[in-house]
Write a protein that holds these residues in place. Structure first.
Motif, PDB file in Angstrom:
ATOM      1  N   MET A  83    -151.730  16.234 -64.419  1.00  0.00           N
ATOM      2  CA  MET A  83    -151.030  17.021 -63.402  1.00  0.00           C
ATOM      3  C   MET A  83    -151.667  16.966 -62.017  1.00  0.00           C
ATOM      4  O   MET A  83    -151.280  17.698 -61.131  1.00  0.00           O
ATOM      5  CB  MET A  83    -150.925  18.496 -63.844  1.00  0.00           C
ATOM      6  N   GLU A  84    -152.658  16.101 -61.852  1.00  0.00           N
ATOM      7  CA  GLU A  84    -153.319  16.019 -60.557  1.00  0.00           C
ATOM      8  C   GLU A  84    -153.911  14.638 -60.353  1.00  0.00           C
ATOM      9  O   GLU A  84    -154.108  13.884 -61.304  1.00  0.00           O
ATOM     10  CB  GLU A  84    -154.407  17.085 -60.428  1.00  0.00           C
ATOM     11  N   ILE A  85    -154.193  14.335 -59.087  1.00  0.00           N
ATOM     12  CA  ILE A  85    -154.860  13.098 -58.717  1.00  0.00           C
ATOM     13  C   ILE A  85    -156.080  13.482 -57.894  1.00  0.00           C
ATOM     14  O   ILE A  85    -155.964  14.164 -56.877  1.00  0.00           O
ATOM     15  CB  ILE A  85    -153.935  12.180 -57.893  1.00  0.00           C
ATOM     16  N   GLU A  86    -157.247  13.039 -58.342  1.00  0.00           N
ATOM     17  CA  GLU A  86    -158.477  13.323 -57.614  1.00  0.00           C
ATOM     18  C   GLU A  86    -158.883  12.070 -56.853  1.00  0.00           C
ATOM     19  O   GLU A  86    -158.935  10.976 -57.415  1.00  0.00           O
ATOM     20  CB  GLU A  86    -159.590  13.735 -58.583  1.00  0.00           C
ATOM     21  N   LYS A  96    -173.415  -1.773 -46.919  1.00  0.00           N
ATOM     22  CA  LYS A  96    -173.982  -0.564 -47.509  1.00  0.00           C
ATOM     23  C   LYS A  96    -172.862   0.403 -47.872  1.00  0.00           C
ATOM     24  O   LYS A  96    -171.898   0.566 -47.132  1.00  0.00           O
ATOM     25  CB  LYS A  96    -174.955   0.105 -46.538  1.00  0.00           C
ATOM     26  N   VAL A  97    -173.018   1.056 -49.010  1.00  0.00           N
ATOM     27  CA  VAL A  97    -172.036   2.019 -49.495  1.00  0.00           C
ATOM     28  C   VAL A  97    -172.474   3.414 -49.076  1.00  0.00           C
ATOM     29  O   VAL A  97    -173.604   3.822 -49.335  1.00  0.00           O
ATOM     30  CB  VAL A  97    -171.912   1.955 -51.034  1.00  0.00           C
ATOM     31  N   GLU A  98    -171.561   4.126 -48.431  1.00  0.00           N
ATOM     32  CA  GLU A  98    -171.823   5.509 -48.033  1.00  0.00           C
ATOM     33  C   GLU A  98    -170.722   6.386 -48.617  1.00  0.00           C
ATOM     34  O   GLU A  98    -169.564   5.980 -48.653  1.00  0.00           O
ATOM     35  CB  GLU A  98    -171.822   5.629 -46.505  1.00  0.00           C
ATOM     36  N   TYR A  99    -171.083   7.559 -49.052  1.00  0.00           N
ATOM     37  CA  TYR A  99    -170.104   8.479 -49.611  1.00  0.00           C
ATOM     38  C   TYR A  99    -170.523   9.908 -49.320  1.00  0.00           C
ATOM     39  O   TYR A  99    -171.680  10.190 -49.068  1.00  0.00           O
ATOM     40  CB  TYR A  99    -169.915   8.264 -51.111  1.00  0.00           C
ATOM     41  N   ASN A 100    -169.543  10.780 -49.329  1.00  0.00           N
ATOM     42  CA  ASN A 100    -169.786  12.200 -49.121  1.00  0.00           C
ATOM     43  C   ASN A 100    -168.930  12.936 -50.150  1.00  0.00           C
ATOM     44  O   ASN A 100    -167.719  13.045 -49.983  1.00  0.00           O
ATOM     45  CB  ASN A 100    -169.416  12.600 -47.699  1.00  0.00           C
ATOM     46  N   GLU A 101    -169.547  13.410 -51.210  1.00  0.00           N
ATOM     47  CA  GLU A 101    -168.809  14.042 -52.314  1.00  0.00           C
ATOM     48  C   GLU A 101    -168.040  15.283 -51.874  1.00  0.00           C
ATOM     49  O   GLU A 101    -167.080  15.682 -52.524  1.00  0.00           O
ATOM     50  CB  GLU A 101    -169.771  14.391 -53.451  1.00  0.00           C
ATOM     51  N   THR A 102    -168.439  15.888 -50.759  1.00  0.00           N
ATOM     52  CA  THR A 102    -167.773  17.120 -50.335  1.00  0.00           C
ATOM     53  C   THR A 102    -166.385  16.876 -49.749  1.00  0.00           C
ATOM     54  O   THR A 102    -165.633  17.819 -49.578  1.00  0.00           O
ATOM     55  CB  THR A 102    -168.623  17.883 -49.290  1.00  0.00           C
ATOM     56  N   VAL A 103    -166.036  15.626 -49.448  1.00  0.00           N
ATOM     57  CA  VAL A 103    -164.708  15.353 -48.890  1.00  0.00           C
ATOM     58  C   VAL A 103    -163.729  14.833 -49.939  1.00  0.00           C
ATOM     59  O   VAL A 103    -162.680  14.311 -49.601  1.00  0.00           O
ATOM     60  CB  VAL A 103    -164.770  14.379 -47.677  1.00  0.00           C
ATOM     61  N   SER A 104    -164.063  14.990 -51.206  1.00  0.00           N
ATOM     62  CA  SER A 104    -163.103  14.609 -52.245  1.00  0.00           C
ATOM     63  C   SER A 104    -161.881  15.515 -52.130  1.00  0.00           C
ATOM     64  O   SER A 104    -161.952  16.621 -51.591  1.00  0.00           O
ATOM     65  CB  SER A 104    -163.728  14.717 -53.632  1.00  0.00           C
ATOM     66  N   LYS A 105    -160.758  15.040 -52.631  1.00  0.00           N
ATOM     67  CA  LYS A 105    -159.495  15.763 -52.468  1.00  0.00           C
ATOM     68  C   LYS A 105    -158.728  15.724 -53.786  1.00  0.00           C
ATOM     69  O   LYS A 105    -158.754  14.714 -54.487  1.00  0.00           O
ATOM     70  CB  LYS A 105    -158.717  15.075 -51.347  1.00  0.00           C
ATOM     71  N   THR A 106    -158.042  16.817 -54.085  1.00  0.00           N
ATOM     72  CA  THR A 106    -157.190  16.883 -55.267  1.00  0.00           C
ATOM     73  C   THR A 106    -155.760  17.106 -54.830  1.00  0.00           C
ATOM     74  O   THR A 106    -155.472  18.021 -54.059  1.00  0.00           O
ATOM     75  CB  THR A 106    -157.629  18.027 -56.205  1.00  0.00           C
ATOM     76  N   ILE A 107    -154.876  16.240 -55.312  1.00  0.00           N
ATOM     77  CA  ILE A 107    -153.440  16.368 -55.061  1.00  0.00           C
ATOM     78  C   ILE A 107    -152.806  16.763 -56.380  1.00  0.00           C
ATOM     79  O   ILE A 107    -152.968  16.078 -57.390  1.00  0.00           O
ATOM     80  CB  ILE A 107    -152.834  15.041 -54.564  1.00  0.00           C
ATOM     81  N   PHE A 108    -152.096  17.883 -56.371  1.00  0.00           N
ATOM     82  CA  PHE A 108    -151.420  18.334 -57.574  1.00  0.00           C
ATOM     83  C   PHE A 108    -150.034  17.709 -57.628  1.00  0.00           C
ATOM     84  O   PHE A 108    -149.312  17.698 -56.633  1.00  0.00           O
ATOM     85  CB  PHE A 108    -151.339  19.858 -57.606  1.00  0.00           C
ATOM     86  N   LYS A 109    -149.668  17.202 -58.796  1.00  0.00           N
ATOM     87  CA  LYS A 109    -148.361  16.562 -58.970  1.00  0.00           C
ATOM     88  C   LYS A 109    -147.278  17.624 -59.112  1.00  0.00           C
ATOM     89  O   LYS A 109    -147.545  18.711 -59.631  1.00  0.00           O
ATOM     90  CB  LYS A 109    -148.361  15.684 -60.229  1.00  0.00           C
ATOM     91  N   PRO A 110    -146.055  17.303 -58.706  1.00  0.00           N
ATOM     92  CA  PRO A 110    -144.948  18.228 -58.939  1.00  0.00           C
ATOM     93  C   PRO A 110    -144.667  18.340 -60.439  1.00  0.00           C
ATOM     94  O   PRO A 110    -144.817  17.376 -61.175  1.00  0.00           O
ATOM     95  CB  PRO A 110    -143.756  17.586 -58.222  1.00  0.00           C
ATOM     96  N   GLU A 181    -148.338  14.331 -49.360  1.00  0.00           N
ATOM     97  CA  GLU A 181    -149.724  13.929 -49.148  1.00  0.00           C
ATOM     98  C   GLU A 181    -149.947  12.426 -49.333  1.00  0.00           C
ATOM     99  O   GLU A 181    -150.931  11.992 -49.920  1.00  0.00           O
ATOM    100  CB  GLU A 181    -150.648  14.739 -50.051  1.00  0.00           C
ATOM    101  N   GLY A 182    -148.993  11.627 -48.864  1.00  0.00           N
ATOM    102  CA  GLY A 182    -149.110  10.181 -48.945  1.00  0.00           C
ATOM    103  C   GLY A 182    -148.836   9.593 -50.326  1.00  0.00           C
ATOM    104  O   GLY A 182    -149.059   8.419 -50.554  1.00  0.00           O
ATOM    105  N   LYS A 183    -148.342  10.398 -51.235  1.00  0.00           N
ATOM    106  CA  LYS A 183    -148.039   9.939 -52.602  1.00  0.00           C
ATOM    107  C   LYS A 183    -146.552  10.099 -52.882  1.00  0.00           C
ATOM    108  O   LYS A 183    -145.876  10.947 -52.290  1.00  0.00           O
ATOM    109  CB  LYS A 183    -148.812  10.761 -53.639  1.00  0.00           C
ATOM    110  N   GLU A 184    -146.041   9.281 -53.796  1.00  0.00           N
ATOM    111  CA  GLU A 184    -144.645   9.387 -54.227  1.00  0.00           C
ATOM    112  C   GLU A 184    -144.608   9.485 -55.757  1.00  0.00           C
ATOM    113  O   GLU A 184    -145.292   8.739 -56.450  1.00  0.00           O
ATOM    114  CB  GLU A 184    -143.878   8.145 -53.775  1.00  0.00           C
ATOM    115  N   PHE A 185    -143.797  10.429 -56.249  1.00  0.00           N
ATOM    116  CA  PHE A 185    -143.653  10.658 -57.685  1.00  0.00           C
ATOM    117  C   PHE A 185    -142.169  10.585 -58.033  1.00  0.00           C
ATOM    118  O   PHE A 185    -141.348  11.162 -57.324  1.00  0.00           O
ATOM    119  CB  PHE A 185    -144.204  12.044 -58.071  1.00  0.00           C
ATOM    120  N   THR A 186    -141.823   9.920 -59.120  1.00  0.00           N
ATOM    121  CA  THR A 186    -140.430   9.760 -59.531  1.00  0.00           C
ATOM    122  C   THR A 186    -140.243  10.307 -60.932  1.00  0.00           C
ATOM    123  O   THR A 186    -141.021  10.023 -61.830  1.00  0.00           O
ATOM    124  CB  THR A 186    -139.998   8.284 -59.499  1.00  0.00           C
TER     125      THR A 186
END
Length: 189
Positions: A83-86, A96-110, A181-186
């Motif tokens: 029911m979600e996309i993380e 070099k790989v850089e990441y910031n775990e605090t900017v992760s995002k969860t999109i809940f599906k309809p 949120e930039g996603k499409e669900f069918t």
């Protein structure tokens, strides 16, 4: 493997993922509480899929990646759950790989539930993102689906809910497309 898992667990926050570096070239991603059938992908900023894997075992998913050969830019680890996309962004800069775990995002599906000829739609959006809904009806064997209703839900809401009435005895004749949120669900009804 146990030592690596213990090291990764040291990076643990209360989230559902951990990112660590095994060495200068290898990034290890650990996802917890995954289920068989969840889909893990790595995408670039244009949503081009660079890696895709269906989760084969419930529990922890751990995989190492050499991401240093990717061109400079923004990329995403993405876990598509029931029911979600993380989404977890990471950046490549000069190998070099850089990441910031605090900017992760969860999109809940309809969520779409059909009972008799009624369609119940709900969508959780903690960031109050708009939800586009388009309902199409099948026009027959040789004709494409035809748009019969559309609306954009927006406002100061964290949860959208709608009820739509379909024609009697019309099972298998509708398609709903959701965009948010930039996603499409069918969904096919």
């Amino acid at each position: 493997m146990v030592a690596l898992l213990a090291t990764v667990m040291g990076y643990a926050n209360d989230g559902s993922f951990f990112i660590s570096k095994k060495d200068a070239k290898r990034t290890v991603l650990t996802l917890k509480d995954v289920k068989v059938g969840h889909l893990f992908t790595i995408k670039d900023a244009n949503n081009l899929v660079l890696f895709k894997e269906a989760i084969q075992k419930s529990g922890f998913y751990m995989k190492g990646f050499n991401l240093t050969s990717l061109p400079n830019g923004v990329y995403f680890f993405e876990l598509d759950k029931d029911m979600e996309i993380e989404t977890i962004p990471f950046y490549i800069k000069d190998g070099k790989v850089e990441y910031n775990e605090t900017v992760s995002k969860t999109i809940f599906k309809p969520s779409t539930i059909v009972k008799d000829n009624m369609v119940y739609v709900s969508k959780l959006s903690l960031n109050k993102a708009p939800l586009e809904i388009a309902i199409y009806r099948d026009q027959g064997k040789y004709a494409p689906f035809k748009l019969v209703f559309s609306e954009v839900l927006k406002g100061d809401f964290k949860k959208y809910e709608r009820i739509y009435k379909l024609e009697e005895n019309s099972k298998g004749k509708y398609k709903i497309i959701y965009k948010t949120e930039g996603k499409e669900f069918t969904e096919f009804l």
